[in-house]
Design a protein around this motif. Structure first.
Motif, mmCIF file in Angstrom:
data_model
loop_
_atom_site.group_PDB
_atom_site.id
_atom_site.type_symbol
_atom_site.label_atom_id
_atom_site.label_comp_id
_atom_site.label_asym_id
_atom_site.label_seq_id
_atom_site.Cartn_x
_atom_site.Cartn_y
_atom_site.Cartn_z
ATOM 1 N N ARG A 1 -23.284 -27.835 -10.525
ATOM 2 C CA ARG A 1 -24.712 -27.830 -10.899
ATOM 3 C C ARG A 1 -24.880 -27.814 -12.415
ATOM 4 O O ARG A 1 -25.730 -28.512 -12.969
ATOM 5 C CB ARG A 1 -25.429 -26.627 -10.276
ATOM 6 C CG ARG A 1 -25.749 -26.795 -8.813
ATOM 7 C CD ARG A 1 -26.735 -25.737 -8.321
ATOM 8 N NE ARG A 1 -26.346 -24.372 -8.634
ATOM 9 C CZ ARG A 1 -25.613 -23.579 -7.848
ATOM 10 N NH1 ARG A 1 -25.206 -24.026 -6.666
ATOM 11 N NH2 ARG A 1 -25.315 -22.356 -8.201
ATOM 12 N N GLU B 1 -25.936 -36.116 -6.588
ATOM 13 C CA GLU B 1 -26.908 -35.364 -5.790
ATOM 14 C C GLU B 1 -26.263 -34.494 -4.725
ATOM 15 O O GLU B 1 -26.659 -33.359 -4.517
ATOM 16 C CB GLU B 1 -27.911 -36.322 -5.143
ATOM 17 C CG GLU B 1 -28.692 -37.161 -6.137
ATOM 18 C CD GLU B 1 -29.402 -36.324 -7.187
ATOM 19 O OE1 GLU B 1 -30.021 -35.302 -6.824
ATOM 20 O OE2 GLU B 1 -29.328 -36.683 -8.380
ATOM 21 N N ASN B 2 -25.264 -35.024 -4.029
ATOM 22 C CA ASN B 2 -24.702 -34.280 -2.895
ATOM 23 C C ASN B 2 -23.195 -34.021 -3.018
ATOM 24 O O ASN B 2 -22.590 -33.519 -2.088
ATOM 25 C CB ASN B 2 -24.997 -35.011 -1.582
ATOM 26 C CG ASN B 2 -24.444 -36.421 -1.567
ATOM 27 O OD1 ASN B 2 -23.634 -36.794 -2.407
ATOM 28 N ND2 ASN B 2 -24.896 -37.217 -0.612
ATOM 29 N N TYR B 3 -22.613 -34.384 -4.155
ATOM 30 C CA TYR B 3 -21.194 -34.156 -4.446
ATOM 31 C C TYR B 3 -20.262 -34.883 -3.474
ATOM 32 O O TYR B 3 -19.116 -34.485 -3.293
ATOM 33 C CB TYR B 3 -20.857 -32.664 -4.497
ATOM 34 C CG TYR B 3 -21.828 -31.854 -5.308
ATOM 35 C CD1 TYR B 3 -22.072 -32.163 -6.642
ATOM 36 C CD2 TYR B 3 -22.525 -30.804 -4.739
ATOM 37 C CE1 TYR B 3 -22.986 -31.437 -7.390
ATOM 38 C CE2 TYR B 3 -23.443 -30.073 -5.482
ATOM 39 C CZ TYR B 3 -23.664 -30.391 -6.809
ATOM 40 O OH TYR B 3 -24.568 -29.665 -7.534
ATOM 41 N N CYS B 4 -20.768 -35.939 -2.842
ATOM 42 C CA CYS B 4 -19.910 -36.735 -1.965
ATOM 43 C C CYS B 4 -19.003 -37.624 -2.812
ATOM 44 O O CYS B 4 -19.404 -38.127 -3.869
ATOM 45 C CB CYS B 4 -20.737 -37.580 -1.013
ATOM 46 S SG CYS B 4 -21.439 -36.609 0.334
ATOM 47 N N GLU C 1 -19.468 -24.874 -6.780
ATOM 48 C CA GLU C 1 -20.806 -25.467 -6.708
ATOM 49 C C GLU C 1 -21.619 -25.124 -7.956
ATOM 50 O O GLU C 1 -22.360 -25.961 -8.476
ATOM 51 C CB GLU C 1 -21.525 -25.009 -5.444
ATOM 52 C CG GLU C 1 -22.779 -25.799 -5.185
ATOM 53 C CD GLU C 1 -23.333 -25.581 -3.790
ATOM 54 O OE1 GLU C 1 -24.234 -26.346 -3.415
ATOM 55 O OE2 GLU C 1 -22.885 -24.662 -3.079
ATOM 56 N N SER D 1 -18.173 -34.520 1.239
ATOM 57 C CA SER D 1 -18.494 -33.640 0.125
ATOM 58 C C SER D 1 -17.223 -33.032 -0.454
ATOM 59 O O SER D 1 -16.346 -32.583 0.299
ATOM 60 C CB SER D 1 -19.428 -32.515 0.578
ATOM 61 O OG SER D 1 -19.618 -31.586 -0.474
ATOM 62 N N LYS E 1 -24.081 -31.215 -13.781
ATOM 63 C CA LYS E 1 -25.155 -32.162 -13.461
ATOM 64 C C LYS E 1 -26.299 -32.023 -14.461
ATOM 65 O O LYS E 1 -26.873 -33.022 -14.887
ATOM 66 C CB LYS E 1 -25.642 -31.924 -12.026
ATOM 67 C CG LYS E 1 -26.616 -32.958 -11.551
ATOM 68 C CD LYS E 1 -26.858 -32.961 -10.058
ATOM 69 C CE LYS E 1 -27.266 -31.673 -9.468
ATOM 70 N NZ LYS E 1 -27.713 -31.807 -8.077
ATOM 71 N N ASN F 1 -20.984 -38.463 -6.150
ATOM 72 C CA ASN F 1 -22.426 -38.658 -6.128
ATOM 73 C C ASN F 1 -23.029 -37.401 -6.751
ATOM 74 O O ASN F 1 -22.726 -36.286 -6.333
ATOM 75 C CB ASN F 1 -22.899 -38.826 -4.681
ATOM 76 C CG ASN F 1 -24.389 -38.948 -4.554
ATOM 77 O OD1 ASN F 1 -25.133 -38.071 -4.986
ATOM 78 N ND2 ASN F 1 -24.828 -40.022 -3.940
#
Length: 96
Positions: free
Chosen positions: A77, A33-36, A73, A59, A80, A31
Motif C-alpha cells: 500500500r 489495485e489487487n496485487y495480482c 500488504e 494475488s 502504491k 497489478n
C-alpha cells in the motif's frame, strides 16, 4: 510477453523483457489495485517452483506466509501511494 502494455517500440520492449527475465533476483510485476501477478521472471519460477503462467492472475499475498501477510500488504500500500518500485523480503508459503 504477457499482459504488460507496450510503451516502447517492440525492440526496446524485447530488450527490457530479456533483462527482466535474466535478473538473478526474484521479480514480480503486479497489478497495482489487487496485487495480482502480471508477470514473474525466471528466478521467481525457480524460487517458487511454479511457472510464470501459473502465477499470473493470482494475488502475491496468496504466496506470503500468513504471519507476514499484514506487513507485506502494508508495504504494498505504501509503495502504491509513493509510485516507486518496492523491494522487500518475505517468507513464501509454497502449496503442497
Amino acid at each position: 510477453m504477457s499482459q504488460i502494455e507496450p510503451t516502447q517500440n517492440p525492440s526496446q520492449q524485447a530488450s527490457y523483457f530479456d533483462l527482466f527475465m535474466r535478473l538473478l533476483d526474484s521479480v514480480f510485476l503486479l497489478n497495482r489495485e489487487n496485487y495480482c501477478v502480471l508477470e514473474a521472471n525466471a528466478s521467481t519460477e525457480r524460487l517458487l517452483e511454479i511457472k510464470s503462467e501459473d502465477l499470473q492472475g493470482k494475488s502475491l499475498l496468496d504466496f506470503i506466509e500468513p504471519s507476514m501477510r499484514e506487513e507485506t500488504e502494508k508495504k504494498l500500500r505504501i509503495a502504491k501511494r509513493k509510485y516507486y518500485p518496492l523491494e522487500f523480503e518475505a517468507k513464501f508459503q509454497l502449496s503442497e
